[in-house]
Design a protein around this motif. Structure first.
Motif, PDB file in Angstrom:
ATOM      1  N   VAL A 154       0.815  -1.220   0.000  1.00 25.61           N
ATOM      2  CA  VAL A 154       0.000   0.000   0.000  1.00 25.61           C
ATOM      3  C   VAL A 154       0.844   1.264   0.000  1.00 25.61           C
ATOM      4  N   ALA A 155       2.127   1.136   0.387  1.00 31.32           N
ATOM      5  CA  ALA A 155       2.968   2.330   0.393  1.00 31.32           C
ATOM      6  C   ALA A 155       4.436   1.958   0.319  1.00 31.32           C
ATOM      7  N   VAL A 156       5.158   2.781  -0.401  1.00 27.83           N
ATOM      8  CA  VAL A 156       6.617   2.778  -0.336  1.00 27.83           C
ATOM      9  C   VAL A 156       6.932   4.050   0.432  1.00 27.83           C
ATOM     10  N   ASN A 157       7.207   3.891   1.713  1.00 24.15           N
ATOM     11  CA  ASN A 157       7.365   5.039   2.599  1.00 24.15           C
ATOM     12  C   ASN A 157       8.683   5.766   2.381  1.00 24.15           C
ATOM     13  N   GLN A 158       9.686   5.015   1.955  1.00 21.77           N
ATOM     14  CA  GLN A 158      11.010   5.594   1.732  1.00 21.77           C
ATOM     15  C   GLN A 158      11.780   4.647   0.823  1.00 21.77           C
ATOM     16  N   PHE A 159      12.538   5.222  -0.095  1.00 22.94           N
ATOM     17  CA  PHE A 159      13.392   4.420  -0.965  1.00 22.94           C
ATOM     18  C   PHE A 159      14.625   5.253  -1.260  1.00 22.94           C
ATOM     19  N   ILE A 160      15.770   4.798  -0.805  1.00 25.33           N
ATOM     20  CA  ILE A 160      17.015   5.551  -0.963  1.00 25.33           C
ATOM     21  C   ILE A 160      18.000   4.734  -1.788  1.00 25.33           C
ATOM     22  N   PHE A 161      18.423   5.319  -2.898  1.00 24.87           N
ATOM     23  CA  PHE A 161      19.460   4.699  -3.719  1.00 24.87           C
ATOM     24  C   PHE A 161      20.788   5.290  -3.277  1.00 24.87           C
ATOM     25  N   LYS A 162      21.660   4.458  -2.723  1.00 20.77           N
ATOM     26  CA  LYS A 162      22.932   4.934  -2.186  1.00 20.77           C
ATOM     27  C   LYS A 162      24.065   4.862  -3.207  1.00 20.77           C
ATOM     28  N   GLN A 163      24.017   3.843  -4.076  1.00 22.78           N
ATOM     29  CA  GLN A 163      25.046   3.658  -5.101  1.00 22.78           C
ATOM     30  C   GLN A 163      24.404   3.036  -6.330  1.00 22.78           C
ATOM     31  N   PRO A 164      24.974   3.292  -7.509  1.00 21.31           N
ATOM     32  CA  PRO A 164      24.432   2.650  -8.699  1.00 21.31           C
ATOM     33  C   PRO A 164      24.677   1.136  -8.672  1.00 21.31           C
ATOM     34  N   VAL A 165      23.821   0.418  -9.389  1.00 26.93           N
ATOM     35  CA  VAL A 165      23.942  -1.028  -9.526  1.00 26.93           C
ATOM     36  C   VAL A 165      24.292  -1.313 -10.981  1.00 26.93           C
ATOM     37  N   SER A 166      25.218  -2.256 -11.194  1.00 25.28           N
ATOM     38  CA  SER A 166      25.687  -2.580 -12.536  1.00 25.28           C
ATOM     39  C   SER A 166      25.320  -4.006 -12.929  1.00 25.28           C
ATOM     40  N   VAL A 167      25.297  -4.253 -14.231  1.00 26.48           N
ATOM     41  CA  VAL A 167      25.097  -5.608 -14.736  1.00 26.48           C
ATOM     42  C   VAL A 167      26.184  -6.493 -14.119  1.00 26.48           C
ATOM     43  N   GLY A 168      25.787  -7.649 -13.617  1.00 23.03           N
ATOM     44  CA  GLY A 168      26.744  -8.576 -13.025  1.00 23.03           C
ATOM     45  C   GLY A 168      26.895  -8.456 -11.527  1.00 23.03           C
ATOM     46  N   ASP A 169      26.387  -7.364 -10.911  1.00 23.90           N
ATOM     47  CA  ASP A 169      26.393  -7.281  -9.449  1.00 23.90           C
ATOM     48  C   ASP A 169      25.454  -8.356  -8.905  1.00 23.90           C
ATOM     49  N   LEU A 170      25.848  -9.028  -7.843  1.00 20.64           N
ATOM     50  CA  LEU A 170      24.960  -9.981  -7.185  1.00 20.64           C
ATOM     51  C   LEU A 170      24.262  -9.227  -6.062  1.00 20.64           C
ATOM     52  N   LEU A 171      22.948  -9.044  -6.195  1.00 20.11           N
ATOM     53  CA  LEU A 171      22.194  -8.288  -5.201  1.00 20.11           C
ATOM     54  C   LEU A 171      21.589  -9.222  -4.170  1.00 20.11           C
ATOM     55  N   SER A 172      21.748  -8.861  -2.904  1.00 21.32           N
ATOM     56  CA  SER A 172      21.146  -9.601  -1.798  1.00 21.32           C
ATOM     57  C   SER A 172      20.181  -8.673  -1.079  1.00 21.32           C
ATOM     58  N   PHE A 173      18.954  -9.148  -0.860  1.00 24.74           N
ATOM     59  CA  PHE A 173      17.893  -8.363  -0.237  1.00 24.74           C
ATOM     60  C   PHE A 173      17.622  -8.922   1.155  1.00 24.74           C
ATOM     61  N   TYR A 174      17.640  -8.057   2.160  1.00 25.15           N
ATOM     62  CA  TYR A 174      17.405  -8.462   3.541  1.00 25.15           C
ATOM     63  C   TYR A 174      16.242  -7.655   4.106  1.00 25.15           C
ATOM     64  N   ALA A 175      15.222  -8.356   4.588  1.00 27.86           N
ATOM     65  CA  ALA A 175      14.019  -7.701   5.092  1.00 27.86           C
ATOM     66  C   ALA A 175      13.852  -7.951   6.582  1.00 27.86           C
ATOM     67  N   LYS A 176      13.298  -6.933   7.255  1.00 21.98           N
ATOM     68  CA  LYS A 176      13.007  -7.042   8.686  1.00 21.98           C
ATOM     69  C   LYS A 176      11.665  -6.361   8.930  1.00 21.98           C
TER      70      LYS A 176
END
Length: 116
Positions: free
Chosen positions: A44-66
């Protein structure tokens, strides 16, 4: 959740589209609330979304939720995204963080109480 962005996910500058990262973050962030609510949920909402650094092709992204908060029908989830870069000499850095609000809904799409 772990995912590797591909060339089709990149913009003209070679960086990964922010919208693609947001979609992946929403998928990763919804797992815990769906388990807690034991059923259907919606973002229902994206209260905040901060991009700290660019992401490149080939980066392995890990998502951690709490889960930060559980209300009567809603939950707030804090998500952090880390990129592992340069497989020959790995470097890990935080690239994004966000807060989402999810609501438990019934079959008719109406908010329902989260059982404790």
């Amino acid at each position: 959740m772990r995912v590797m962005p591909m060339p089709a996910d990149a913009n003209a500058n070679g960086d990964i589209f922010g919208g693609w990262i947001m979609a992946q973050a929403d998928l990763a962030g919804a797992v815990l609330p769906a388990r807690i609510a034991r059923g259907r949920i919606v973002t229902v909402a994206v209260n905040q979304f901060i991009f700290k650094q660019p992401v490149s092709v080939g980066d392995l992204l890990s998502f951690y939720a709490k889960v930060e908060r559980i209300g009567r029908t809603s939950m707030t989830v804090h998500l952090e995204v880390y990129a592992e870069r340069n497989p020959a000499d790995p470097v890990v850095c935080k690239v994004t963080e966000a807060n989402f609000t999810y609501v438990a809904i019934d079959r008719e799409g109406q908010p329902r109480e989260i059982e404790r």
